[in-house]
Design a protein around this motif. Structure first.
Motif, PDB file in Angstrom:
ATOM      1  N   GLN A  74       4.376   9.344  35.625  1.00 32.57           N
ATOM      2  CA  GLN A  74       5.166   9.774  36.774  1.00 32.57           C
ATOM      3  C   GLN A  74       4.415   9.497  38.075  1.00 32.57           C
ATOM      4  OE1 GLN A  74       8.397  10.872  36.588  1.00 32.57           O
ATOM      5  NE2 GLN A  74       8.304  10.534  38.787  1.00 32.57           N
ATOM      6  N   ASN A  75       3.111   9.776  38.106  1.00 33.65           N
ATOM      7  CA  ASN A  75       2.318   9.511  39.306  1.00 33.65           C
ATOM      8  C   ASN A  75       2.259   8.008  39.612  1.00 33.65           C
ATOM      9  OD1 ASN A  75       1.799  12.215  39.712  1.00 33.65           O
ATOM     10  ND2 ASN A  75      -0.191  12.179  38.690  1.00 33.65           N
ATOM     11  N   LYS A 114       2.542  12.846  32.928  1.00 34.25           N
ATOM     12  CA  LYS A 114       2.062  13.091  34.287  1.00 34.25           C
ATOM     13  C   LYS A 114       1.505  11.809  34.907  1.00 34.25           C
ATOM     14  CE  LYS A 114      -1.002  16.046  36.952  1.00 34.25           C
ATOM     15  NZ  LYS A 114      -2.000  17.080  36.941  1.00 34.25           N
ATOM     16  N   ARG A 115       0.725  11.073  34.154  1.00 37.17           N
ATOM     17  CA  ARG A 115       0.139   9.827  34.676  1.00 37.17           C
ATOM     18  C   ARG A 115       1.209   8.771  34.936  1.00 37.17           C
ATOM     19  NH1 ARG A 115      -5.475   9.058  31.251  1.00 37.17           N
ATOM     20  NH2 ARG A 115      -6.513  10.871  32.152  1.00 37.17           N
TER      21      ARG A 115
END
Length: 130
Positions: free
Chosen positions: A109-110, A106-107
Motif C-alpha cells: 500500500q505504501n 502495508k508495504r
C-alpha cells in the motif's frame, strides 16, 4: 495645294508619332508603378518569411532540447522499470503474502501510494514548460 496636303500629312504623321510616344511613356510609367508596388509587397512577404524561418529555427532548437531531455527521462524510467522487474522476480510475493499478510499489505500500500504520488507530480500542469 499639294503643299497643303503634304503639310497636313506631315503634321498628321508627327501627331501620330507624338501620340504613340505619349502612349508608350504613359504605359511604361504605369508598368513601373505596378512593379514598384509588387516589389514592396514582395519585400514585406520576404521579411515575414525570414522572421518565420528564424522562429522555426528557434522552435526547432527548443524541441530538440526537449526531445533529448525526454530521451534521458525515458532511459531512467526504463532503468527503474528493469530494477522493479528484477526486484519482483527476486521475491515471491505470493508466497510472502500468504506467510506474512500484514507486513506485505502495508508495504504494498505504501509503495502504491508513492507511485501514484510520483505519477501525479510528473503529470501535473505545474511542471509543464512552454
Amino acid at each position: 495645294m499639294i503643299k497643303v496636303y503634304a503639310i497636313i500629312i506631315v503634321i498628321g504623321l508627327l501627331g501620330g508619332v507624338a501620340y504613340g510616344a505619349k502612349y508608350y511613356y504613359d504605359t511604361t510609367q504605369n508598368t513601373i508603378a505596378q512593379l514598384r508596388e509588387n516589389n514592396a509587397k514582395l519585400e514585406v512577404a520576404n521579411e515575414t518569411n525570414q522572421a518565420t524561418i528564424r522562429q522555426m529555427d528557434a522552435d526547432n532548437e527548443v524541441l530538440n532540447a526537449l526531445t533529448d531531455q525526454l530521451s534521458l527521462d525515458l532511459q531512467k524510467a526504463e532503468q527503474y522499470g528493469d530494477e522493479l522487474r528484477h526486484t519482483l522476480n527476486k521475491h515471491n510475493l505470493t508466497h510472502l503474502a500468504n506467510k506474512k499478510p500484514g507486513m506485505i499489505e502495508k508495504r504494498m500500500q505504501n509503495a502504491t501510494n508513492k507511485l501514484w504520488s510520483e505519477l501525479e507530480s510528473i503529470t501535473s500542469n505545474d511542471t509543464v514548460t512552454k
